[in-house]
Motif scaffolding. Sequence first.
Motif, mmCIF file in Angstrom:
data_model
loop_
_atom_site.group_PDB
_atom_site.id
_atom_site.type_symbol
_atom_site.label_atom_id
_atom_site.label_comp_id
_atom_site.label_asym_id
_atom_site.label_seq_id
_atom_site.Cartn_x
_atom_site.Cartn_y
_atom_site.Cartn_z
ATOM 1 N N GLU A 155 30.839 -17.988 31.531
ATOM 2 C CA GLU A 155 30.798 -16.888 30.551
ATOM 3 C C GLU A 155 29.608 -15.997 30.894
ATOM 4 O O GLU A 155 28.463 -16.459 30.886
ATOM 5 N N GLN A 170 29.762 -17.460 18.675
ATOM 6 C CA GLN A 170 30.498 -18.647 19.117
ATOM 7 C C GLN A 170 29.618 -19.875 18.902
ATOM 8 O O GLN A 170 28.383 -19.763 18.867
ATOM 9 N N ASN A 196 29.190 -13.954 22.710
ATOM 10 C CA ASN A 196 29.820 -13.584 23.983
ATOM 11 C C ASN A 196 29.598 -12.111 24.306
ATOM 12 O O ASN A 196 28.991 -11.374 23.516
ATOM 13 N N VAL A 216 26.170 -13.357 28.030
ATOM 14 C CA VAL A 216 26.039 -14.043 26.742
ATOM 15 C C VAL A 216 24.594 -13.984 26.226
ATOM 16 O O VAL A 216 23.653 -13.755 26.994
#
Length: 476
Positions: free
Chosen positions: A243, A270, A264, A246
Amino acid sequence: MTTKQFDVVVIGGGPGGYIAAIRAAQLGFNVACIDEWKNAKGGPALGGTCTNVGCIPSKALLQSSEHFEHAGHGFADHGIKVSGLALDIDKMLARKDQVVKQNNDGITYLFKKNKITSFHGRGSFVKAAEGGYEIKVAGAAEETIVGKHIIVATGSNARALPGAAFDEENILSNDGALRIGAVPKKLALIGSGVIGLEMGSVWRRLGSEVTVLEALPTFLGAVDEQIAKEAKKAFDKQGLKIELGVKVGEIKSGKKGVSIAWTNAKGEAQVLDVDKLIVSIGRVPNTIGLAADAVGLALDERGAITVDGDCKTNLPNVWAIGDVVRGPMLAHKAEEEGVAVAERIAGQHGHVNFNTIPWVIYTHPEIAWVGQTEQQLKAEGRAYKAGTFPFLANGRARALGDTTGMVKFLADAATDEILGVHMVGPQVSELISEAVVAMEFKASAEDIARICHAHPSLSEATKEAALAVDKRTLNF
Ligand code: FAD
Ligand code: NAI
């Protein structure tokens, strides 16, 4: 008792320090090396981060986990059936420890061979003294020695995230990451740099569900963009979840594992719950316990020892090398500086060419490069030619069943001098050496293109990429 006097005292026995000690001894100096690393039994373990919790154990686990993955998923394509495949993690870790020990023992042997006096304990500056500097050695016993020249090679430590100190149980540095006793079901890594990708690969291959959280919006920003993109495609296919862009928030660690709050790239909040977290967000130069203040040894704003291009500090006859000074934190960079400093002490002209230090990331596919990237050349406004060759068109890669990736050459548009070579693919950790030699000798792309390379070999991809600079590949 008379104080022991040495021509050269090296503080730190990692790849920078131990190599500096050996080269100084070869040059005829009376050398001592002080290192404080302790093995599991509390005894000496020469080799520093690299040997004990870095290069060597990580490569041992990368190899073991790659064998496991091949046996589970790769052999079938070769017509080899494997049944009853099982993992013995204790044995895998014990083998890794054995590889580390062989390297520790090897350095101990080299010290004896070169008549280097080895001290186990912490070295710290006391004061400038007649004939050099007084250094206190605090180990099982305490003593003070004097060195005419001091080489500081005290390395670096893992950087912790604020509010998430390493406990090496749930929140792991590289140290804990190399000795997880049971494969975690879910594993998170913060930072998709070199350690994030290597350690993430190890545990994914062994069965963990791995998520890597990276602050930057670009993947492997220091790597040539085309190569990084190709590598990312391969990691995505393997199921290594990366990812980008972030923001990591609060991290809670408890009996059940670690809970990471993060946002994110789209700004959505998240939460990631995992069994273990590896924090791999870079390393900080280590001067803990060195008592740099006692002699006025200057540090920069990052805490690194300030040195000039020759590794000279602000103090006469005090030198510093490796991870504790500026430049890439790589074992071979530390070694080259160690050799150069020993030679400078001997009045010779030791030299380190910072433009030809290779980088290797030992994932699968491997990533390796030397020199400038295409984006750097563009930013500089330098006119260049590029040539690439895919492993898909290489006979040896096909025979290996490993055709991911490419070799890429960047050469000066006018002179054809090689400015950078970038690789992603099978065994490029070995292939990159040819590019380093070529750049050291200021070769042109055509020089490589005209050299006979063995067939069938992966190195033919290097030759073909050099030919591609002049748009005349033979096999693509
Ligand atoms: P170090 O290896 O850190 O050694 C410093 C030594 O000094 C240590 O033994 C320490 O205990 C000792 N010391 C510190 N202070 C004192 C004191 N006051 N008194 C006495 N002793 C002291 N690099 C690569 O090139 N290739 C790789 O594949 C690679 N893989 C890595 C994998 C991981 C997981 C990590 C963490 C690093 C890796 N590196 C790799 C980086 C590499 O390990 C370092 O660049 C290298 O070890 C730096 O060498 P050094 O001699 O400067 O310091
Ligand atoms: P790194 O510098 O390679 O990568 C750190 C990553 O963490 C970067 O991508 C950075 O953007 C990211 N990051 C920083 N802060 C963050 C945050 N708060 N949240 C999310 N992401 C964040 O450092 P790494 O992987 O810890 O390795 C340290 C060094 O050790 C390497 O730079 C290298 O010098 C050396 N090393 C070399 C190896 C090799 O040569 N094969 C293998 C492993 C380590």
